[in-house]
Design an enzyme around this catalytic site. Structure first.
Site, PDB file in Angstrom:
ATOM      1  N   GLU A  99       0.820  -1.214   0.000  1.00  0.00           N
ATOM      2  CA  GLU A  99       0.000   0.000   0.000  1.00  0.00           C
ATOM      3  C   GLU A  99       0.854   1.265   0.000  1.00  0.00           C
ATOM      4  O   GLU A  99       0.495   2.272  -0.630  1.00  0.00           O
ATOM      5  CB  GLU A  99      -0.939  -0.007   1.215  1.00  0.00           C
ATOM      6  N   HIS A 107       1.826   2.168  -3.513  1.00  0.00           N
ATOM      7  CA  HIS A 107       0.775   2.957  -4.173  1.00  0.00           C
ATOM      8  C   HIS A 107       0.864   4.424  -3.742  1.00  0.00           C
ATOM      9  O   HIS A 107       0.825   5.338  -4.566  1.00  0.00           O
ATOM     10  CB  HIS A 107      -0.609   2.433  -3.774  1.00  0.00           C
TER      11      HIS A 107
END
Length: 378
Positions: free
Chosen positions: A68, A71
């Site tokens: 994550e 990202h």
């Protein structure tokens, strides 16, 4: 996705976990301690597989966090505001305060997570092979091998071409680049996500009914989540289209009670009394920037006799804990952000100029529906 436990910040990004992460932790520890590790090292003392299981589950959660954060960091490199990263039952979620400005930014942001998981999978696989060659205990090698496999599975699964999976974002970016229409590309990706979700639910149901394997319930849960999330994204895209390019400034409140960050509670109450009907007071710094906000209920908790000597900052939320949006931003880009926060401060070139609440966004969307293609004025 609510963060029940804040873990701090990494590279300036708020990181936390949702309570549901406990469920996946328990499941992973059990799988490792009762299945994976005993298969490779059956004669270990009873406590060792559980300790290795806990270690393996924690490292896997760190792998999810790396996925994550990849990202988030790529998004930030393209100027996309990152709100937070949250780990939860079905993985992780990087929340952005705005959409990608270009198809290329969308593509690279989406692909960063699976690429990171694939690299981690390869790294853990190499580590398992190296530790095995060095004669490290089989239980440790088994955990590294499992981490390799599950990270590779995570990378492949996330690349399935349907929203809200990363593969759906990749599909959206490619269609956006090809057709030049972000909304049509997003709706195509959400439709694909619903199809994939339905397929996973059917596969899970067949697994339960035909083989009696209750592991199919997990596929049913994941499939249901994909359908629900894809449907919500499709609704959000239609909402964005309805709002069009309406700026935040067209929907924000300007008749707002203001108080300085150095004010007392009594002065904040006086500011609220001067603008009846408002239950939020916006705070600004001496140089006019957003300084936080305080609600009437929070002021009311301070005894009347103490209000003149109690700094409003003692009961207010500081600017660092408040959502701030720019007046020139498209309202569609911040709609979800404001919906989650409930209330946002509005700045123009750094100066506090108003307030935006979720009801203001809804009102703007309703007016836009009445006058499609026309200007929306709050």
């Amino acid at each position: 996705m609510k963060q029940n436990l804040r873990l701090g910040t990494i590279a300036g990004i708020r990181v936390g976990v949702n309570w549901s992460v406990v469920v996946i932790m328990v499941l992973l520890v059990q799988i490792l301690a009762l299945t994976i590790i005993p298969a490779s090292a059956p004669r270990l003392p009873v406590v060792v597989p559980w300790l290795l299981g806990v270690a393996g589950a924690v490292v896997f959660l760190l792998s999810l966090l790396a996925h994550e954060l990849a990202h988030a960091l790529v998004a930030r490199a393209f100027g996309i505001r990152v709100e937070q990263v949250t780990l939860w039952l079905l993985g992780g979620l990087a929340e952005f305060g705005q959409e990608a400005p270009t198809a290329r930014a969308d593509l690279l942001t989406a692909g960063a997570g699976p690429a990171t998981s694939a690299l981690l999978g390869g790294g853990f696989g190499g580590l398992a092979a190296g530790l095995g060659a060095l004669g490290v205990p089989a239980g440790v090698v088994a955990v590294c091998g499992w981490l390799a496999g599950i990270n590779l599975v995570l990378a492949v699964f996330n690349l399935l071409p349907g929203a809200p999976l990363d593969g759906g974002r990749v599909l959206r970016a490619l269609l956006w680049q090809w057709r030049g229409d972000r909304q049509r590309a997003a709706l195509a990706a959400t439709n694909a996500g619903r199809v994939i979700g339905g397929g996973l639910m059917a596969l899970g149901l067949a697994q339960v009914v035909v083989t009696g394997n209750l592991g199919g319930l997990w596929l049913i849960l994941v499939g249901w989540f994909l359908i629900a999330a894809a449907t919500a994204e499709a609704a959000n895209e239609r909402y964005r289209a309805q709002l069009g390019r309406t700026p935040v400034s067209a929907a924000m409140q300007t008749m707002v009670p203001y108080a300085g960050t150095g004010s007392s509670v009594a002065e904040a109450v006086a500011a609220a009394d001067a603008v009846p009907g408002k239950y939020v007071i916006a705070l600004r710094t001496p140089d006019g920037r957003p300084g936080g906000l305080v609600r009437l209920a929070e002021l009311a908790r301070v005894p009347a006799a103490e209000r003149a000597v109690t700094p409003v900052s003692k009961v207010a939320r500081p600017a660092t804990a408040v959502t701030v949006v720019e007046a020139s931003q498209p309202l569609a880009d911040v709609a979800n952000l404001v919906s989650r926060a409930g209330t946002a401060l509005v700045a123009d070139s750094g100066a506090l100029v108003g307030l935006l609440e979720s009801a203001d966004v809804t009102h703007a969307a309703e007016r836009a529906a009445l006058h499609p293609g026309g200007a929306v004025n709050g």
